[in-house]
Scaffold this active site. Sequence first.
Site, short mmCIF file in Angstrom:
data_model
loop_
_atom_site.label_atom_id
_atom_site.label_comp_id
_atom_site.label_asym_id
_atom_site.label_seq_id
_atom_site.Cartn_x
_atom_site.Cartn_y
_atom_site.Cartn_z
N SER A 1 0.88 -1.08 -0.12
CA SER A 1 0.05 0.08 -0.15
C SER A 1 0.87 1.19 0.09
CB SER A 1 -0.92 0.10 1.25
OG SER A 1 -1.46 1.28 1.62
N TYR B 1 -2.23 -1.08 10.86
CA TYR B 1 -2.62 -1.55 9.55
C TYR B 1 -1.31 -1.12 8.52
CZ TYR B 1 -3.71 -1.62 4.77
OH TYR B 1 -3.75 -2.05 3.52
N LYS C 1 1.66 -3.72 6.84
CA LYS C 1 2.34 -3.73 5.25
C LYS C 1 3.81 -3.52 5.10
CE LYS C 1 -1.61 -4.72 3.26
NZ LYS C 1 -1.82 -6.12 2.92
N ASN D 1 -13.69 4.54 3.87
CA ASN D 1 -12.97 5.29 2.82
C ASN D 1 -14.08 6.14 1.95
OD1 ASN D 1 -11.66 2.36 2.64
ND2 ASN D 1 -10.22 4.10 2.58
N ARG E 1 -5.69 12.92 -3.45
CA ARG E 1 -5.22 11.35 -3.61
C ARG E 1 -5.30 10.89 -5.25
NH1 ARG E 1 -4.45 12.91 0.54
NH2 ARG E 1 -4.94 11.87 2.87
#
Length: 337
Positions: A123, A148, A152, A198, A230
């Site tokens: 990610s 989280y 990753k 999200n 984003r």
Amino acid sequence: MILVTGGAGFIGTHACVELMQAGYEVVVVDNLVNSHEKSLDRVAMITGKRPLFFKVDVCDEKALNQVFDQCDIEGVIHFAGLKAVGESVQKPLEYYQNNLDADFVLCKVMKAHGVKNLVFSSSATVYSGDNEMPLNESSKTGNCTNPYGWTKYMGEQIFKGLCVADPELSIVLLRYFNPVGAHESGLIGEDPQGIPNNLMPYVSQVAIGKRDHLTVFGDDYDTPDGTGVRDYIHVVDLAKAHVLAVRYAAEHKGCEIFNIGTGNGSSVLDMVHAFEKASGKKVPYVVGPRRAGDLATVYAGTEKARKELGFVAQYDLERMCADSWRWQSMNPNGFEN
Ligand code: NAD
Ligand code: WQD
């Protein structure tokens, strides 16, 4: 045959479709903790064939071994994991345990069966917050703001270490930016449980009338309209990148990292307006405070993926919103009914 862990989920189902349409046989392993088995019936409606499915927890070594015993697996795409940033702050142990155990057990079982090729869902969240934009694969990583993100980050370290120890391994780490949209059929898409974390699923639930309004998390950022920027990428583009990564892994040894984004930044209000246009519905919003941990602007450098993987995203914002809306309006309650 390609093993897809977490293959009943949002990105996994889209990857199954693209893999099958590219001629691969697919076997899915998923414990359905954040998905429905029905999603695989929908994959079958699109491709004409249901992927082989095992309801198995990737952390269950014995059960995963049995899957490898029964199937002739040439490579693995590893999507299985918990992914809600806020929840990971509340339940760090669950996140570290599930996401890292899944990595460990999968690697052990692959080793036991001589399977050398792996594509891992990483990610953009592994990048440190103090980089210049665009982010490229050698931008600084670490300083994650939640468990989280650390899972990753640590997953990447584990896979890199394994490739150093075994030069026959081939591992592709894909750093996704913001996956949105849905398959054009309207049959598969994102089906968040409870309140969406999200932006896109939230916007789409406002448009369908499930939620009154969106809260925009801050409009005082140093961006053109003050809202966060984003790099949104259509999930079908992202799924196609996995087919390229599977082929890449079959032809290259070692560990390679690729950003998977479009290279374009869009603001929260750009997304709201694009969604209103695609759906023909109003998306009322109020401006609230900034969300902890958010950056003003994040977008991908895409050169490496283009040059080495042959990946270029095809779908624009309009298409992402149109496909999300088709999925949302055809399935107001997701895969339930
Ligand atoms: P998702 O929750 O829809 O899919 C993940 C799937 O993994 C689910 O079907 C879930 O049931 C399954 N799963 C979780 N733990 C498992 C376990 N121990 N054993 C077996 N199955 C398990 O999420 P997604 O959006 O499709 O994300 C797929 C992957 O991509 C995840 O690893 C996620 O962290 C990563 N990722 C997602 C995004 C995003 O914004 N969606 C961005 C970057 C990276
Ligand atoms: C996008 C923009 C918000 C919701 C997250 C994870 C990241 C990756 C992708 C997995 C931001 C704004 C959002 C809302 C808002 N996932 N927003 N109101 O934070 O870029 O990335 O998902 O790896 O790790 O952190 O995505 O969709 O949450 O937010 O204004 O209700 O929308 O502030 O600017 P983000 P997002």
